[in-house]
Design a protein around this motif. Structure first.
Motif, PDB file in Angstrom:
ATOM      1  N   ALA A  24     -39.503  51.184   7.538  1.00 35.63           N
ATOM      2  CA  ALA A  24     -40.591  51.579   6.650  1.00 35.63           C
ATOM      3  C   ALA A  24     -40.377  53.041   6.336  1.00 35.63           C
ATOM      4  O   ALA A  24     -40.029  53.821   7.220  1.00 35.63           O
ATOM      5  CB  ALA A  24     -41.952  51.356   7.324  1.00 35.63           C
ATOM      6  N   GLY A  25     -40.560  53.417   5.085  1.00 37.05           N
ATOM      7  CA  GLY A  25     -40.335  54.808   4.744  1.00 37.05           C
ATOM      8  C   GLY A  25     -40.512  55.077   3.270  1.00 37.05           C
ATOM      9  O   GLY A  25     -41.174  54.314   2.556  1.00 37.05           O
ATOM     10  N   PHE A  26     -39.904  56.175   2.822  1.00 34.14           N
ATOM     11  CA  PHE A  26     -40.028  56.580   1.430  1.00 34.14           C
ATOM     12  C   PHE A  26     -38.870  57.488   1.052  1.00 34.14           C
ATOM     13  O   PHE A  26     -38.189  58.058   1.910  1.00 34.14           O
ATOM     14  CB  PHE A  26     -41.356  57.304   1.186  1.00 34.14           C
ATOM     15  N   VAL A  27     -38.682  57.628  -0.237  1.00 35.51           N
ATOM     16  CA  VAL A  27     -37.835  58.676  -0.797  1.00 35.51           C
ATOM     17  C   VAL A  27     -38.629  59.311  -1.929  1.00 35.51           C
ATOM     18  O   VAL A  27     -39.250  58.600  -2.731  1.00 35.51           O
ATOM     19  CB  VAL A  27     -36.469  58.135  -1.289  1.00 35.51           C
ATOM     20  N   ASP A  28     -38.687  60.623  -1.958  1.00 36.33           N
ATOM     21  CA  ASP A  28     -39.334  61.288  -3.092  1.00 36.33           C
ATOM     22  C   ASP A  28     -38.388  62.328  -3.685  1.00 36.33           C
ATOM     23  O   ASP A  28     -37.652  63.012  -2.970  1.00 36.33           O
ATOM     24  CB  ASP A  28     -40.699  61.890  -2.722  1.00 36.33           C
ATOM     25  N   VAL A  29     -38.419  62.382  -4.999  1.00 31.16           N
ATOM     26  CA  VAL A  29     -37.574  63.285  -5.776  1.00 31.16           C
ATOM     27  C   VAL A  29     -38.484  64.281  -6.475  1.00 31.16           C
ATOM     28  O   VAL A  29     -39.409  63.892  -7.205  1.00 31.16           O
ATOM     29  CB  VAL A  29     -36.724  62.516  -6.808  1.00 31.16           C
ATOM     30  N   ASN A  30     -38.247  65.573  -6.245  1.00 30.65           N
ATOM     31  CA  ASN A  30     -39.068  66.645  -6.793  1.00 30.65           C
ATOM     32  C   ASN A  30     -38.212  67.508  -7.716  1.00 30.65           C
ATOM     33  O   ASN A  30     -37.217  68.093  -7.275  1.00 30.65           O
ATOM     34  CB  ASN A  30     -39.632  67.515  -5.668  1.00 30.65           C
ATOM     35  N   PHE A  31     -38.616  67.598  -8.974  1.00 34.56           N
ATOM     36  CA  PHE A  31     -37.869  68.354  -9.983  1.00 34.56           C
ATOM     37  C   PHE A  31     -38.743  69.502 -10.472  1.00 34.56           C
ATOM     38  O   PHE A  31     -39.896  69.295 -10.862  1.00 34.56           O
ATOM     39  CB  PHE A  31     -37.483  67.436 -11.141  1.00 34.56           C
ATOM     40  N   TYR A  32     -38.187  70.736 -10.430  1.00 28.40           N
ATOM     41  CA  TYR A  32     -38.958  71.937 -10.749  1.00 28.40           C
ATOM     42  C   TYR A  32     -38.319  72.673 -11.937  1.00 28.40           C
ATOM     43  O   TYR A  32     -37.496  73.576 -11.738  1.00 28.40           O
ATOM     44  CB  TYR A  32     -39.010  72.876  -9.552  1.00 28.40           C
ATOM     45  N   ARG A 203     -51.476  62.718  -8.473  1.00 31.66           N
ATOM     46  CA  ARG A 203     -50.837  61.533  -9.031  1.00 31.66           C
ATOM     47  C   ARG A 203     -51.277  61.333 -10.469  1.00 31.66           C
ATOM     48  O   ARG A 203     -52.470  61.307 -10.781  1.00 31.66           O
ATOM     49  CB  ARG A 203     -51.179  60.300  -8.189  1.00 31.66           C
ATOM     50  N   LEU A 204     -50.281  61.199 -11.352  1.00 29.43           N
ATOM     51  CA  LEU A 204     -50.569  61.015 -12.769  1.00 29.43           C
ATOM     52  C   LEU A 204     -50.691  59.535 -13.115  1.00 29.43           C
ATOM     53  O   LEU A 204     -51.707  59.088 -13.633  1.00 29.43           O
ATOM     54  CB  LEU A 204     -49.466  61.668 -13.611  1.00 29.43           C
ATOM     55  N   VAL A 205     -49.624  58.782 -12.832  1.00 32.61           N
ATOM     56  CA  VAL A 205     -49.603  57.350 -13.100  1.00 32.61           C
ATOM     57  C   VAL A 205     -48.563  56.722 -12.191  1.00 32.61           C
ATOM     58  O   VAL A 205     -47.497  57.306 -11.947  1.00 32.61           O
ATOM     59  CB  VAL A 205     -49.282  57.060 -14.581  1.00 32.61           C
ATOM     60  N   ASP A 206     -48.886  55.550 -11.644  1.00 28.32           N
ATOM     61  CA  ASP A 206     -47.989  54.870 -10.722  1.00 28.32           C
ATOM     62  C   ASP A 206     -47.558  55.832  -9.611  1.00 28.32           C
ATOM     63  O   ASP A 206     -48.399  56.367  -8.917  1.00 28.32           O
ATOM     64  CB  ASP A 206     -46.800  54.286 -11.477  1.00 28.32           C
ATOM     65  N   GLN A 207     -46.246  56.083  -9.469  1.00 29.49           N
ATOM     66  CA  GLN A 207     -45.758  56.950  -8.393  1.00 29.49           C
ATOM     67  C   GLN A 207     -45.311  58.325  -8.890  1.00 29.49           C
ATOM     68  O   GLN A 207     -44.588  59.031  -8.185  1.00 29.49           O
ATOM     69  CB  GLN A 207     -44.601  56.264  -7.670  1.00 29.49           C
ATOM     70  N   PHE A 208     -45.738  58.709 -10.072  1.00 36.21           N
ATOM     71  CA  PHE A 208     -45.403  60.017 -10.626  1.00 36.21           C
ATOM     72  C   PHE A 208     -46.532  61.003 -10.351  1.00 36.21           C
ATOM     73  O   PHE A 208     -47.711  60.694 -10.549  1.00 36.21           O
ATOM     74  CB  PHE A 208     -45.151  59.925 -12.132  1.00 36.21           C
ATOM     75  N   LEU A 227     -43.580  80.574  -7.237  1.00 33.98           N
ATOM     76  CA  LEU A 227     -44.404  79.415  -7.572  1.00 33.98           C
ATOM     77  C   LEU A 227     -43.578  78.506  -8.454  1.00 33.98           C
ATOM     78  O   LEU A 227     -43.105  78.910  -9.521  1.00 33.98           O
ATOM     79  CB  LEU A 227     -45.688  79.837  -8.294  1.00 33.98           C
ATOM     80  N   ALA A 228     -43.394  77.265  -7.990  1.00 32.13           N
ATOM     81  CA  ALA A 228     -42.606  76.273  -8.729  1.00 32.13           C
ATOM     82  C   ALA A 228     -43.539  75.185  -9.235  1.00 32.13           C
ATOM     83  O   ALA A 228     -44.442  74.734  -8.523  1.00 32.13           O
ATOM     84  CB  ALA A 228     -41.533  75.674  -7.833  1.00 32.13           C
ATOM     85  N   ILE A 229     -43.311  74.747 -10.476  1.00 32.15           N
ATOM     86  CA  ILE A 229     -44.129  73.708 -11.095  1.00 32.15           C
ATOM     87  C   ILE A 229     -43.202  72.593 -11.573  1.00 32.15           C
ATOM     88  O   ILE A 229     -42.149  72.865 -12.166  1.00 32.15           O
ATOM     89  CB  ILE A 229     -44.951  74.266 -12.263  1.00 32.15           C
ATOM     90  N   GLY A 230     -43.584  71.356 -11.301  1.00 31.61           N
ATOM     91  CA  GLY A 230     -42.696  70.280 -11.699  1.00 31.61           C
ATOM     92  C   GLY A 230     -43.314  68.909 -11.553  1.00 31.61           C
ATOM     93  O   GLY A 230     -44.540  68.735 -11.551  1.00 31.61           O
ATOM     94  N   LEU A 231     -42.436  67.912 -11.401  1.00 32.07           N
ATOM     95  CA  LEU A 231     -42.820  66.513 -11.285  1.00 32.07           C
ATOM     96  C   LEU A 231     -42.192  65.906 -10.039  1.00 32.07           C
ATOM     97  O   LEU A 231     -41.085  66.281  -9.639  1.00 32.07           O
ATOM     98  CB  LEU A 231     -42.373  65.721 -12.514  1.00 32.07           C
ATOM     99  N   GLN A 232     -42.904  64.950  -9.475  1.00 38.61           N
ATOM    100  CA  GLN A 232     -42.415  64.227  -8.300  1.00 38.61           C
ATOM    101  C   GLN A 232     -42.493  62.730  -8.571  1.00 38.61           C
ATOM    102  O   GLN A 232     -43.459  62.232  -9.151  1.00 38.61           O
ATOM    103  CB  GLN A 232     -43.269  64.549  -7.080  1.00 38.61           C
ATOM    104  N   TYR A 233     -41.434  62.021  -8.123  1.00 38.63           N
ATOM    105  CA  TYR A 233     -41.468  60.562  -8.105  1.00 38.63           C
ATOM    106  C   TYR A 233     -41.241  60.111  -6.682  1.00 38.63           C
ATOM    107  O   TYR A 233     -40.324  60.593  -6.002  1.00 38.63           O
ATOM    108  CB  TYR A 233     -40.387  59.948  -9.007  1.00 38.63           C
ATOM    109  N   ILE A 234     -42.081  59.202  -6.198  1.00 40.52           N
ATOM    110  CA  ILE A 234     -41.968  58.725  -4.816  1.00 40.52           C
ATOM    111  C   ILE A 234     -41.843  57.206  -4.818  1.00 40.52           C
ATOM    112  O   ILE A 234     -42.573  56.511  -5.537  1.00 40.52           O
ATOM    113  CB  ILE A 234     -43.162  59.184  -3.961  1.00 40.52           C
ATOM    114  N   ALA A 235     -40.899  56.706  -4.047  1.00 42.00           N
ATOM    115  CA  ALA A 235     -40.719  55.261  -3.860  1.00 42.00           C
ATOM    116  C   ALA A 235     -40.880  54.947  -2.378  1.00 42.00           C
ATOM    117  O   ALA A 235     -40.242  55.583  -1.536  1.00 42.00           O
ATOM    118  CB  ALA A 235     -39.334  54.832  -4.356  1.00 42.00           C
ATOM    119  N   LYS A 236     -41.740  53.966  -2.059  1.00 40.98           N
ATOM    120  CA  LYS A 236     -42.021  53.610  -0.670  1.00 40.98           C
ATOM    121  C   LYS A 236     -41.479  52.216  -0.376  1.00 40.98           C
ATOM    122  O   LYS A 236     -41.367  51.385  -1.269  1.00 40.98           O
ATOM    123  CB  LYS A 236     -43.530  53.644  -0.405  1.00 40.98           C
ATOM    124  N   TRP A 237     -41.165  51.981   0.899  1.00 46.76           N
ATOM    125  CA  TRP A 237     -40.756  50.644   1.317  1.00 46.76           C
ATOM    126  C   TRP A 237     -41.315  50.347   2.716  1.00 46.76           C
ATOM    127  O   TRP A 237     -41.796  51.219   3.391  1.00 46.76           O
ATOM    128  CB  TRP A 237     -39.231  50.501   1.326  1.00 46.76           C
TER     129      TRP A 237
END
Length: 237
Positions: A24-32, A203-208, A227-237
């Motif tokens: 069980a876990g996750f991966v998240d990608v953060n882009f700044y 959270r904006l929509v779904d996993q974003f 200060l960094a501003i960006g988007l994150q996508y997370i996928a869980k299992w």
């Protein structure tokens, strides 16, 4: 990169346990794409977490660090990664034994650590308090460090995460503080420097998620705050 063997070791542990599907876990990608104070900082971070059989856990972070001061997305980058393997000392125990392998671009600057982690929110006498605050908090005491330095270096790694169900289930605040002691640093640096990041996500929509991340890096002589501003996508299992 050299930490490839870590993933192979984790796979071997899962096979030996006889329960390769109990992950069980996750991966998240953060882009700044926006760094407001200094451009020579991380522009991409990938975090991976997995629970493993036999009370093991794996966690890694990998930073892609921009090295061109003129723009955030220059394509000139360094890499930094932390590979962590943790073992819970007993069922229902809030204590883990830990191994951390640090690899980074350049020569003679990798570090490897042995230590122990205390999960305060999983400590029975403290759990009601942290549950009431919707807060998790742990300290990893990296007590033994192997590197090229002669100094006897050790570190405390604080990790926190808070949610806000009374306001919105879309919000979270997460962060860490790495506090290093005993390092032989040149004049002008703090005697016990910290590296810290605090990320506010919505959270904006779904996993974003929309994210804003306040950073402190006292290993830089100047421009220690960002200060960094960006988007994150997370996928869980």
């Amino acid at each position: 990169m050299r930490p490839v063997w870590t993933g192979a070791a984790i796979f071997l542990i899962s096979l030996l346990s006889g329960h390769p599907r109990s992950f069980a876990g996750f991966v998240d990608v953060n882009f700044y794409p926006e760094l407001t104070e200094v451009n020579t900082d991380s522009v991409l971070t990938v975090n991976v977490f997995s629970k493993l059989p036999g009370r093991f856990q794996y966690f890694s972070l990998t930073n892609v660090i921009n090295t061109d001061r003129s723009t955030e997305l220059s394509g000139e980058v360094d890499l930094y990664t932390e590979q962590n393997l943790r073992w819970q000392v007993a069922k229902d125990s809030p204590f883990d034994l830990t191994v951390q392998l640090n690899f980074r671009s350049g020569r003679e600057n990798d570090r490897h650590r042995l230590g122990a982690r205390w999960r305060f929110d999983d400590t029975p006498v403290l759990t009601p308090f942290f549950d009431a605050l919707n807060l998790s908090y742990s300290i990893n005491f990296h007590l033994i460090q192997f590197d090229h330095e002669a100094a006897d270096v050790w570190q405390m790694e604080h990790v926190v995460r808070k949610t806000f169900p009374g306001i919105s289930d879309r919000l979270y605040l997460a962060g860490f503080v790495d506090h290093t002691f005993g390092q032989d640093l040149p004049a002008g640096y703090p005697s016990a420097p910290i590296v810290a990041e605090f990320q506010l996500g919505c959270r904006l929509v779904d996993q974003f998620h929309l994210i804003a991340e306040y950073r402190i890096n006292e290993y830089r002589r100047t421009d220690t705050r960002n200060l960094a501003i960006g988007l994150q996508y997370i996928a869980k299992w």
